[in-house]
Design a protein around this motif. Structure first.
Motif, short mmCIF file in Angstrom:
data_model
loop_
_atom_site.label_atom_id
_atom_site.label_comp_id
_atom_site.label_asym_id
_atom_site.label_seq_id
_atom_site.Cartn_x
_atom_site.Cartn_y
_atom_site.Cartn_z
N VAL A 42 11.29 0.43 2.73
CA VAL A 42 10.59 -0.70 2.10
C VAL A 42 9.63 -0.24 0.99
O VAL A 42 9.70 -0.73 -0.14
CB VAL A 42 9.88 -1.55 3.16
CG1 VAL A 42 9.09 -2.68 2.52
CG2 VAL A 42 10.89 -2.13 4.15
N PRO A 43 8.71 0.72 1.26
CA PRO A 43 7.79 1.10 0.19
C PRO A 43 8.50 1.63 -1.05
O PRO A 43 8.09 1.36 -2.17
CB PRO A 43 6.88 2.17 0.82
CG PRO A 43 7.45 2.47 2.15
CD PRO A 43 8.40 1.38 2.53
N ILE B 159 9.99 -1.30 -3.02
CA ILE B 159 8.94 -2.09 -3.66
C ILE B 159 8.36 -1.31 -4.85
O ILE B 159 8.09 -1.87 -5.91
CB ILE B 159 7.84 -2.49 -2.64
CG1 ILE B 159 8.44 -3.42 -1.57
CG2 ILE B 159 6.67 -3.18 -3.35
CD1 ILE B 159 7.48 -3.90 -0.51
N VAL C 228 3.01 -8.29 3.40
CA VAL C 228 3.80 -8.34 2.15
C VAL C 228 5.07 -9.15 2.44
O VAL C 228 5.71 -8.96 3.48
CB VAL C 228 4.18 -6.90 1.70
CG1 VAL C 228 5.11 -6.95 0.50
CG2 VAL C 228 2.92 -6.10 1.37
N GLU D 63 5.47 -5.82 11.28
CA GLU D 63 4.88 -4.48 11.40
C GLU D 63 3.96 -4.14 10.23
O GLU D 63 3.29 -3.11 10.26
CB GLU D 63 5.99 -3.42 11.46
CG GLU D 63 6.95 -3.57 12.62
CD GLU D 63 6.27 -3.39 13.96
OE1 GLU D 63 5.31 -2.60 14.04
OE2 GLU D 63 6.68 -4.06 14.92
N CYS E 263 2.63 2.69 2.32
CA CYS E 263 2.14 3.47 3.47
C CYS E 263 3.01 4.70 3.74
O CYS E 263 4.24 4.65 3.59
CB CYS E 263 2.16 2.63 4.74
SG CYS E 263 1.26 1.10 4.59
N LEU F 191 0.82 -1.22 0.00
CA LEU F 191 0.00 0.00 0.00
C LEU F 191 0.86 1.27 0.00
O LEU F 191 0.33 2.36 0.05
CB LEU F 191 -0.91 0.00 1.24
CG LEU F 191 -1.83 -1.20 1.41
CD1 LEU F 191 -2.64 -1.08 2.69
CD2 LEU F 191 -2.76 -1.33 0.21
N ALA G 185 5.76 4.42 6.90
CA ALA G 185 5.51 2.97 6.87
C ALA G 185 6.07 2.26 8.10
O ALA G 185 7.28 2.38 8.39
CB ALA G 185 6.13 2.38 5.61
N PRO G 186 5.23 1.52 8.82
CA PRO G 186 5.71 0.84 10.03
C PRO G 186 6.75 -0.24 9.73
O PRO G 186 7.60 -0.53 10.57
CB PRO G 186 4.44 0.21 10.63
CG PRO G 186 3.38 0.34 9.61
CD PRO G 186 3.78 1.38 8.63
N CYS G 187 6.71 -0.82 8.52
CA CYS G 187 7.70 -1.85 8.19
C CYS G 187 9.12 -1.28 8.22
O CYS G 187 10.07 -1.99 8.56
CB CYS G 187 7.41 -2.45 6.82
SG CYS G 187 7.26 -1.22 5.52
N VAL H 170 1.04 -3.46 7.73
CA VAL H 170 -0.35 -3.12 8.11
C VAL H 170 -1.39 -4.10 7.53
O VAL H 170 -2.52 -4.13 8.00
CB VAL H 170 -0.72 -1.68 7.66
CG1 VAL H 170 0.15 -0.66 8.34
CG2 VAL H 170 -0.63 -1.54 6.14
N LEU H 171 -1.03 -4.84 6.49
CA LEU H 171 -2.05 -5.64 5.79
C LEU H 171 -2.83 -6.59 6.71
O LEU H 171 -4.06 -6.66 6.62
CB LEU H 171 -1.43 -6.41 4.63
CG LEU H 171 -1.01 -5.59 3.41
CD1 LEU H 171 -0.57 -6.49 2.27
CD2 LEU H 171 -2.13 -4.68 2.95
S1 SF4 Z 1 5.11 -3.51 3.27
FE1 SF4 Z 1 3.18 -3.35 4.45
S2 SF4 Z 1 3.57 -1.72 6.01
FE2 SF4 Z 1 5.22 -1.59 4.46
S3 SF4 Z 1 4.51 -0.01 3.03
FE3 SF4 Z 1 3.83 -1.99 2.15
S4 SF4 Z 1 1.77 -2.36 3.01
FE4 SF4 Z 1 2.67 -0.67 4.19
#
Ligand code: SF4
Ligand SMILES: Cc1cc2nc3c(=O)[nH]c(=O)nc-3n(C[C@H](O)[C@H](O)[C@H](O)COP(=O)(O)OP(=O)(O)OC[C@H]3O[C@@H](n4cnc5c(N)ncnc54)[C@H](O)[C@@H]3O)c2cc1C
Length: 470
Positions: free
Chosen positions: A52-53, A56, A106, A94, A37, A35, A40-42, A96-97
């Motif tokens: 991470v976002p 990706i 993810v 962490e 985010c 998503l 992002a908590p990840c 959110v999904l």
């Molecule tokens: S990996 Fe999960 S927490 Fe991290 S940005 Fe993507 S959806 Fe959000």
């Protein structure tokens, strides 16, 4: 984990991990689940702070080189970490999904592994190096900490020389990661790719024995200690000379074939093994024995399951695989007949007030002695520590509880010009934390060397008390 595969990639890497690597179509499908985010908590969950976002997004939009660059800069050992990181309790823990609609998180580690494998197999030049600085840095140990530090120093233009006691690159990441997590070829291939074109590697040289600390200081402008914690500590219990009695690292190395061991070979051929300890190493050893076909494997731990230092998801998996647990039981002696192990003599414990570790002390209950029949004993109760690896380390480098005392944010030790990181300072954590410590130390060394050029004779690298001198 998916079923085990046995495919050979272009460079001959045999895939023997339990989890199949993503192909391009799967990676793109998985990337589409993110998503992206905000805050992002990840990212907070990643010890290397990987964006991470962003990686990706780069993967999904075809900017694979940019994705690889982002990953490598944050964690040069990123491909290994895609196999061995405990992501359930880090980035993916962490995501959110699962909280939004109960989906699986993810698969960040598999996407990371996909991108870095692509970059390595295609020998993509992900980062460029500064022109030579004329400075030379010695790194003691070619484990994750030393490798990450050398990689980063080369990026800054410094000449990095890695001295490694064994004939191999990778440290424990090559030799001791349980076979169900990673094939032993990957750390070597990853290290060769990272160090190509710039880092000098001197194998088979034990610093402190083959080359003195004074010689090292005379040859180099700075030194990084990345020797880890060394091999297994075997407690001096009655009967310990019986066979097979061995340490968990030796067992795993023997089962993987990274350091062939006759005694590990004997341990895999018996019907029952007691594994002493409650940490991740004990759990890895027990799972590796089950996977090798040993019918009865029992973890003996002197506290209860709530106080096991091992990750819960790992020991629960071990239990599903048939590993047994005997809690509140402490070993007292090895039982043997004609020198061969027949059992482990134990005493039942009762938990008391917290001890120096902060956990409740396991106090033996008098008269509760009992026997656990077994044909081999494996100890996973600690490691020999830095003093055993570097016995004549200069006295002003403080070693406490088997670890080098260093500034946690820079790795600076109390001796000017000397830095340290990885397991040698942490006492034993993960590959990612060792790699991050190596990176931070390299950045601190670069700052110190640059400052010395700016004001010759003023800056010596590190400051007394473990802080940098500015
Ligand atoms: S990996 Fe999960 S927490 Fe991290 S940005 Fe993507 S959806 Fe959000
Ligand atoms: C059984 C086991 C399983 C593990 N599983 C995982 C896992 O699944 N996931 C994870 O993230 N982490 C895992 N770890 C932890 C991880 O392997 C370590 O945290 C990491 O390897 C530490 O890196 P390092 O560079 O500090 O030290 P090491 O990897 O120990 O490397 C130190 C290097 O220094 C060399 N050396 C030592 N003394 C000298 C000397 N005097 N001169 C020259 N060279 C020297 C050694 O030969 C070695 O190559 C595991 C550890 C163990 C023991």
């Amino acid at each position: 984990m998916n079923g085990e595969t046995n495919s050979l990639s272009a460079d001959g890497l045999r895939e023997t991990t339990g989890e199949r690597p993503f192909g391009a179509a799967e990676a793109l499908t998985e990337a589409a689940r993110c998503l992206y985010c905000y805050d992002a908590p990840c990212v907070m969950g990643c010890p290397a702070g990987v964006d991470v976002p962003e990686f990706i997004r780069s993967l999904r939009t075809g900017a694979w080189r940019a994705a690889a660059r982002l990953l490598i800069k944050a964690n040069p050992l990123g491909e290994s970490c895609g196999c061995v990181c405990p992501t359930v309790v880090l980035c993916e823990g962490e995501c959110v999904l699962p909280r939004i609609d109960g989906q699986a998180p993810v698969a960040i580690h598999r996407l990371q592994r996909f991108i870095l494998r692509w970059a390595r197999e295609n020998q993509v030049e992900v980062v460029s190096s500064a022109p030579p600085s004329g400075k030379s840095v010695a790194l003691i140990g070619a484990g994750p900490a030393g490798l990450a530090c050398a990689f980063e120093l080369r990026r800054f233009g410094h000449h990095a020389v890695v001295y490694e006691a064994s004939e191999h690159l990778g440290g424990l990441n090559r030799s001791a990661i349980a076979p169900h997590k990673m094939a032993s070829e990957l750390p070597r291939l990853e290290a060769e790719w990272l160090l190509a074109g710039g880092v000098e590697v001197v194998k088979g040289v034990r610093i402190g024995r083959d080359l003195s600390f004074a010689q090292l200081e005379a040859k180099h402008d700075a030194v990084f200690i990345g020797v880890g914690q060394g091999g297994d500590l075997i407690p001096d219990l009655p009967g310990v000379s019986a066979v097979p009695v061995l340490g968990a690292i030796e067992l795993i190395e023997g089962l993987k074939g990274t350091c062939p061991s006759a005694i590990a070979e004997q341990a895999r051929r018996v019907r029952s093994v007691a594994v002493v300890g409650g940490g991740n190493t004990a759990v890895d050893a027990a799972r590796a024995l089950r996977a090798a076909g040993v019918p009865e494997v029992t973890i003996v731990y002197r506290r209860d399951e709530t106080l096991m230092p091992a990750f819960e998801h790992e020991w629960q998996e071990a239990r599903r695989e048939g590993v047994r647990f005997r809690f509140l039981s402490a070993p007292e002696k090895i039982l043997a007949v004609e020198g061969r192990v027949t059992g482990l003599g134990c005493v039942t414990t009762r938990l008391g007030a917290p001890d120096e570790t902060g956990r409740r002390a396991p106090n033996p209950i008098p008269g509760s002695e009992h026997e656990l029949p077994c044909e081999a004993v494996v100890f996973a109760v600690g490691r020999v520590g830095v003093r055993a690896l570097l016995p004549d380390l200069p006295a002003d480098i403080v070693v406490k509880g088997g670890r080098v005392v260093a500034d946690p944010s820079t790795g600076a030790t109390a001796r000017p010009g000397w830095w340290a990181g990885g397991d040698s300072t942490s006492g034993g954590r993960e590959v990612v934390t060792a790699a991050v410590a190596g990176l931070k130390a390299a950045q601190a060394i670069h700052r110190a060397l640059s400052a010395r050029d700016a004001a010759p004779g003023v800056v010596q690298g590190a400051g007394r008390g473990g802080t940098e001198r500015g």
